[in-house]
Design an enzyme around this catalytic site. Structure first.
Site, PDB file in Angstrom:
ATOM      1  N   LYS A  84      -3.776   8.257   3.236  1.00  0.00           N
ATOM      2  CA  LYS A  84      -5.091   7.947   3.824  1.00  0.00           C
ATOM      3  C   LYS A  84      -5.123   8.336   5.307  1.00  0.00           C
ATOM      4  O   LYS A  84      -6.179   8.727   5.823  1.00  0.00           O
ATOM      5  CB  LYS A  84      -5.434   6.466   3.645  1.00  0.00           C
ATOM      6  CG  LYS A  84      -5.731   6.049   2.212  1.00  0.00           C
ATOM      7  CD  LYS A  84      -6.963   6.726   1.634  1.00  0.00           C
ATOM      8  CE  LYS A  84      -7.383   6.093   0.308  1.00  0.00           C
ATOM      9  NZ  LYS A  84      -8.412   6.882  -0.394  1.00  0.00           N
ATOM     10  N   TYR A 125       0.851  -1.209   0.000  1.00  0.00           N
ATOM     11  CA  TYR A 125       0.000   0.000   0.000  1.00  0.00           C
ATOM     12  C   TYR A 125       0.883   1.254   0.000  1.00  0.00           C
ATOM     13  O   TYR A 125       0.466   2.324  -0.456  1.00  0.00           O
ATOM     14  CB  TYR A 125      -0.976  -0.020   1.177  1.00  0.00           C
ATOM     15  CG  TYR A 125      -2.193   0.853   0.957  1.00  0.00           C
ATOM     16  CD1 TYR A 125      -3.021   0.667  -0.152  1.00  0.00           C
ATOM     17  CD2 TYR A 125      -2.516   1.868   1.837  1.00  0.00           C
ATOM     18  CE1 TYR A 125      -4.133   1.464  -0.372  1.00  0.00           C
ATOM     19  CE2 TYR A 125      -3.636   2.672   1.630  1.00  0.00           C
ATOM     20  CZ  TYR A 125      -4.433   2.462   0.522  1.00  0.00           C
ATOM     21  OH  TYR A 125      -5.530   3.264   0.313  1.00  0.00           O
TER      22      TYR A 125
HETATM   23  P1  NAD Z   1     -12.032   3.734  -9.115  1.00  0.00           P
HETATM   24  O1  NAD Z   1     -10.871   3.618 -10.027  1.00  0.00           O
HETATM   25  O2  NAD Z   1     -13.322   3.208  -9.573  1.00  0.00           O
HETATM   26  O3  NAD Z   1     -12.243   5.253  -8.633  1.00  0.00           O
HETATM   27  C1  NAD Z   1     -11.165   6.145  -8.446  1.00  0.00           C
HETATM   28  C2  NAD Z   1     -11.629   7.483  -8.969  1.00  0.00           C
HETATM   29  O4  NAD Z   1     -10.664   8.492  -8.708  1.00  0.00           O
HETATM   30  C3  NAD Z   1     -11.858   7.484 -10.493  1.00  0.00           C
HETATM   31  O5  NAD Z   1     -13.189   7.875 -10.776  1.00  0.00           O
HETATM   32  C4  NAD Z   1     -10.878   8.533 -10.992  1.00  0.00           C
HETATM   33  O6  NAD Z   1     -11.341   9.249 -12.123  1.00  0.00           O
HETATM   34  C5  NAD Z   1     -10.786   9.428  -9.770  1.00  0.00           C
HETATM   35  N1  NAD Z   1      -9.652  10.331  -9.833  1.00  0.00           N
HETATM   36  C6  NAD Z   1      -8.335  10.039  -9.748  1.00  0.00           C
HETATM   37  N2  NAD Z   1      -7.608  11.171  -9.912  1.00  0.00           N
HETATM   38  C7  NAD Z   1      -8.498  12.171 -10.090  1.00  0.00           C
HETATM   39  C8  NAD Z   1      -8.367  13.563 -10.325  1.00  0.00           C
HETATM   40  N3  NAD Z   1      -7.161  14.146 -10.430  1.00  0.00           N
HETATM   41  N4  NAD Z   1      -9.493  14.320 -10.450  1.00  0.00           N
HETATM   42  C9  NAD Z   1     -10.707  13.749 -10.360  1.00  0.00           C
HETATM   43  N5  NAD Z   1     -10.895  12.420 -10.156  1.00  0.00           N
HETATM   44  C10 NAD Z   1      -9.799  11.658 -10.029  1.00  0.00           C
HETATM   45  O7  NAD Z   1     -11.571   3.001  -7.758  1.00  0.00           O
HETATM   46  P2  NAD Z   1     -12.264   2.872  -6.316  1.00  0.00           P
HETATM   47  O8  NAD Z   1     -11.622   1.698  -5.703  1.00  0.00           O
HETATM   48  O9  NAD Z   1     -13.728   2.935  -6.427  1.00  0.00           O
HETATM   49  O10 NAD Z   1     -11.676   4.146  -5.563  1.00  0.00           O
HETATM   50  C11 NAD Z   1     -12.486   5.102  -4.914  1.00  0.00           C
HETATM   51  C12 NAD Z   1     -11.899   5.455  -3.558  1.00  0.00           C
HETATM   52  O11 NAD Z   1     -12.006   4.311  -2.710  1.00  0.00           O
HETATM   53  C13 NAD Z   1     -10.431   5.841  -3.548  1.00  0.00           C
HETATM   54  O12 NAD Z   1     -10.234   6.888  -2.624  1.00  0.00           O
HETATM   55  C14 NAD Z   1      -9.749   4.584  -3.027  1.00  0.00           C
HETATM   56  O13 NAD Z   1      -8.510   4.850  -2.400  1.00  0.00           O
HETATM   57  C15 NAD Z   1     -10.783   4.147  -2.034  1.00  0.00           C
HETATM   58  N6  NAD Z   1     -10.695   2.755  -1.562  1.00  0.00           N
HETATM   59  C16 NAD Z   1     -10.668   1.741  -2.466  1.00  0.00           C
HETATM   60  C17 NAD Z   1     -10.609   0.436  -2.005  1.00  0.00           C
HETATM   61  C18 NAD Z   1     -10.545  -0.725  -2.961  1.00  0.00           C
HETATM   62  O14 NAD Z   1     -10.086  -1.812  -2.555  1.00  0.00           O
HETATM   63  N7  NAD Z   1     -10.985  -0.581  -4.195  1.00  0.00           N
HETATM   64  C19 NAD Z   1     -10.599   0.166  -0.630  1.00  0.00           C
HETATM   65  C20 NAD Z   1     -10.654   1.239   0.269  1.00  0.00           C
HETATM   66  C21 NAD Z   1     -10.687   2.536  -0.223  1.00  0.00           C
END
Ligand code: NAD
Length: 257
Positions: free
Chosen positions: A165, A158
């Site tokens: 985070k 990570y």
């Molecule tokens: P995802 O790829 O579907 O979503 C990530 C989003 O971030 C995308 O829509 C992307 O366009 C956007 N993004 C990145 N840079 C950007 C910018 N400069 N301007 C505007 N938008 C931007 O993936 P996800 O897993 O749904 O991620 C969403 C959130 O959840 C993130 O914060 C991620 O860290 C968090 N998260 C994910 C997980 C997992 O295992 N998938 C677990 C815990 C937390």
């Protein structure tokens, strides 16, 4: 869809749908399923077609460009919301980014530029959205962001996103204290690992999923629908005595030694 919470008449902004598998897509569906109307953003024209199915399914009235690094674009999103709705009841910030070369190395090797970029997109953008939401939330509201257990403990691979985070979760606590007088509640939803586009950027993510499934008491992973239902609850008045917390949507993985 079965109604778990009531968001009838509420209006929310959802930032972070990349496609139908995004955590933000699961949340948008849950918000609308509970009776809310949502605005959705897209990061670039190339990402638009992948988000369109979510926009069509939910009859989204506002589908707006939002690259948080682009000066003025976030402000334009909030202006459009003000013009169309005149207010905002909840916001979901579900975005994160780190340059690959900084993410795929020990945190001590991360570059200052890469670290700053990850912090800006994944953390400070939430505070910018909170600031812009405030005047539109004259009757109170709910601000939510999505975090991960790597903020609390060292999770292999990570790397840089751990401290980012952690800063995001601390920002939630400080913003909650600052905005309490405005009746605006602030939350971090800490989701268990889910296969999304962003997750595919983390090295050995399939192995992480296997490890988490093995060590979770129920041996169940969480779905975007389950995370969405919790987000809908946090957006609702039912969550009114809560603010500033990290809410774990991880089937209790974080409790295990
Ligand atoms: P995802 O790829 O579907 O979503 C990530 C989003 O971030 C995308 O829509 C992307 O366009 C956007 N993004 C990145 N840079 C950007 C910018 N400069 N301007 C505007 N938008 C931007 O993936 P996800 O897993 O749904 O991620 C969403 C959130 O959840 C993130 O914060 C991620 O860290 C968090 N998260 C994910 C997980 C997992 O295992 N998938 C677990 C815990 C937390």
């Amino acid at each position: 869809m079965q109604k778990h919470v009531d968001l009838a008449g509420k209006r929310g902004l959802v930032v972070g749908v990349a496609n139908v598998h995004s955590i933000a897509a699961g949340c948008a569906r849950a918000f609308c399923g509970a009776g809310a109307e949502v605005a959705i953003t897209y990061r670039s024209d190339t990402s638009k077609p992948f988000i369109q199915p979510v926009v069509d399914e939910l009859s989204v009235p506002l589908f707006l460009p939002c690259e948080v690094r682009e000066p003025g674009q976030l402000e334009t999103v909030f202006e459009a919301i003000d013009k169309t709705w005149g207010r905002l009841d909840f916001l979901l910030h579900s975005i994160a980014f780190a340059p690959r070369e900084d993410l795929h190395t020990s945190v001590v090797n991360s570059s200052a530029e890469g670290f700053a970029l990850a912090m800006d997109i994944s953390c400070h953008s939430f505070l910018r959205m909170a600031k812009l939401s405030r005047p539109l939330m004259a009757e109170g509201g709910s601000l939510m962001t999505v975090s991960y257990f790597g903020a609390d403990r060292v999770v292999e691979d990570y790397n840089l996103m751990g401290p980012v985070k952690a800063a995001l979760e601390a920002s939630v606590r400080y913003a909650a204290a600052d905005l309490a007088k405005d009746n605006i509640r602030v939350f971090a939803l800490s989701a268990g690992p889910i296969k999304t586009r962003a997750a595919s950027g983390i090295a050995h993510f399939d192995e992480l999923i296997d490890r988490v499934r093995e060590r979770t008491p129920s041996h169940q992973l969480v779905s975007i629908e389950e995370v969405g239902r919790i987000a809908a609850f946090l957006a609702s008045e039912a969550a009114s005595p809560m603010s500033g917390s990290v809410i774990y949507a991880d089937n209790s993985f974080h409790l295990m030694a």
